[in-house]
Design an enzyme around this catalytic site. Structure first.
Site, short mmCIF file in Angstrom:
data_model
loop_
_atom_site.label_atom_id
_atom_site.label_comp_id
_atom_site.label_asym_id
_atom_site.label_seq_id
_atom_site.Cartn_x
_atom_site.Cartn_y
_atom_site.Cartn_z
N ALA A 64 0.83 -1.21 0.00
CA ALA A 64 0.00 0.00 0.00
C ALA A 64 0.86 1.25 0.00
CB ALA A 64 -0.91 0.00 1.22
N GLY A 107 0.39 -5.41 0.47
CA GLY A 107 -0.62 -5.51 -0.59
C GLY A 107 -0.08 -6.19 -1.83
N GLU A 110 -0.51 -9.79 -1.16
CA GLU A 110 -1.94 -10.07 -1.27
C GLU A 110 -2.38 -10.10 -2.72
OE1 GLU A 110 -3.80 -8.24 2.83
OE2 GLU A 110 -2.95 -6.84 1.38
N GLU A 130 2.80 -5.50 7.56
CA GLU A 130 1.93 -4.44 8.06
C GLU A 130 2.07 -4.21 9.56
OE1 GLU A 130 -0.18 -5.99 4.34
OE2 GLU A 130 1.00 -6.83 5.98
#
Length: 256
Positions: A64, A107, A110, A130
């Site tokens: 992110a 991310g 992911e 994270e």
């Protein structure tokens, strides 16, 4: 400038490139929106039989964009509805192969886990860091990672934020294949080419049943499998495939 690039290097195969190199393909809102639109477009194109998703030769995606999140409030995050932007990847009927060079973190990890296969370079790394900035994965990291590698391996990765190498990821079951860094995209495209030559309706049914069956009981999943198996006998491709086998020739699949 577009942050997601689409190429069609050969019949039946689409190549999707993340293109935000100045921030190592950090998954900002605009990039996610473009990626969602891209997969909606490709998912609706019956000529596309397999998709390769890559970030580039040095990195896949850094995660992110923290600059856009540092001062965000819960209500702002709620109103962004970013979870909806992942749905076009989740619901894409064509198989997706992630070609991962360098790091796929947060991310980015992911995103790779949304694919159906992951081809990683020997120098690639995966992780969910994270926790190191006071949060947790929010795009499936706690769920897809656990389903892929099991609770005990996932807990270590999630609670420490430590990355894993491509070889470690392969041993855990997260990665399909590990190849030399310079061969990642070539190998992913070769796999995509092979899938694109298979009967498209059978390919789509296999993907649908595998994904739907993951969250069903064994009896329910076996029922889905039986029904999809039976349905394929209504296709021309089933007749062509079996006749070609008996005639000792190569089949020609039409997706009908």
């Amino acid at each position: 400038m577009a942050q997601v690039l689409i190429e069609k290097p050969e019949e039946g195969v689409a190549l999707v490139r993340l293109h935000r190199p100045e921030v190592r393909n950090a998954l900002g809102l605009e990039l996610r929106q473009e990626l969602a639109a891209c997969f909606l477009e490709l998912g609706a194109d019956t000529a596309v039989r397999c998709i390769v998703l890559t970030g580039g030769p040095e990195f896949f995606a850094a995660g992110a964009d923290l600059r856009a999140l540092a001062e965000a409030t819960p209500v702002e995050l709620l109103l962004r509805d970013t979870h909806r932007l992942w749905q076009s990847l989740v619901e894409c009927p064509s198989p997706v192969i992630a070609a991962v060079n360098g790091f796929a973190l947060g991310g980015g990890c992911e995103l790779a886990m949304h694919a159906d296969m992951i081809v990683a370079g020997e120098g690639a790394s995966f992780g969910q860091p994270e926790i190191r900035v006071g949060i947790m994965p929010g795009a499936g990291g706690t769920q897809r990672l656990t389903r892929a590698v099991g609770k005990f391996k996932a807990m270590k990765l999630l609670l420490t934020g430590e990355p894993m190498t491509a070889r470690e990821a392969e041993a855990m079951g997260l990665v399909t294949e590990v190849v030399p860094d310079a061969e990642v995209l070539e190998r992913a495209l070769a796999l995509a080419r092979k899938v694109a030559r298979m009967p498209p309706l059978a390919v789509r049914q296999i993907k649908e049943v595998v994904l739907a069956g993951q969250d069903a009981s064994l009896s329910e999943a076996l029922l889905l499998e039986r029904k999809a198996f039976q349905l394929l006998f209504a296709t021309r491709d089933q007749k062509e495939g079996m006749r070609a086998f008996l005639d000792k020739r190569k089949p020609t699949f039409e997706g009908r």
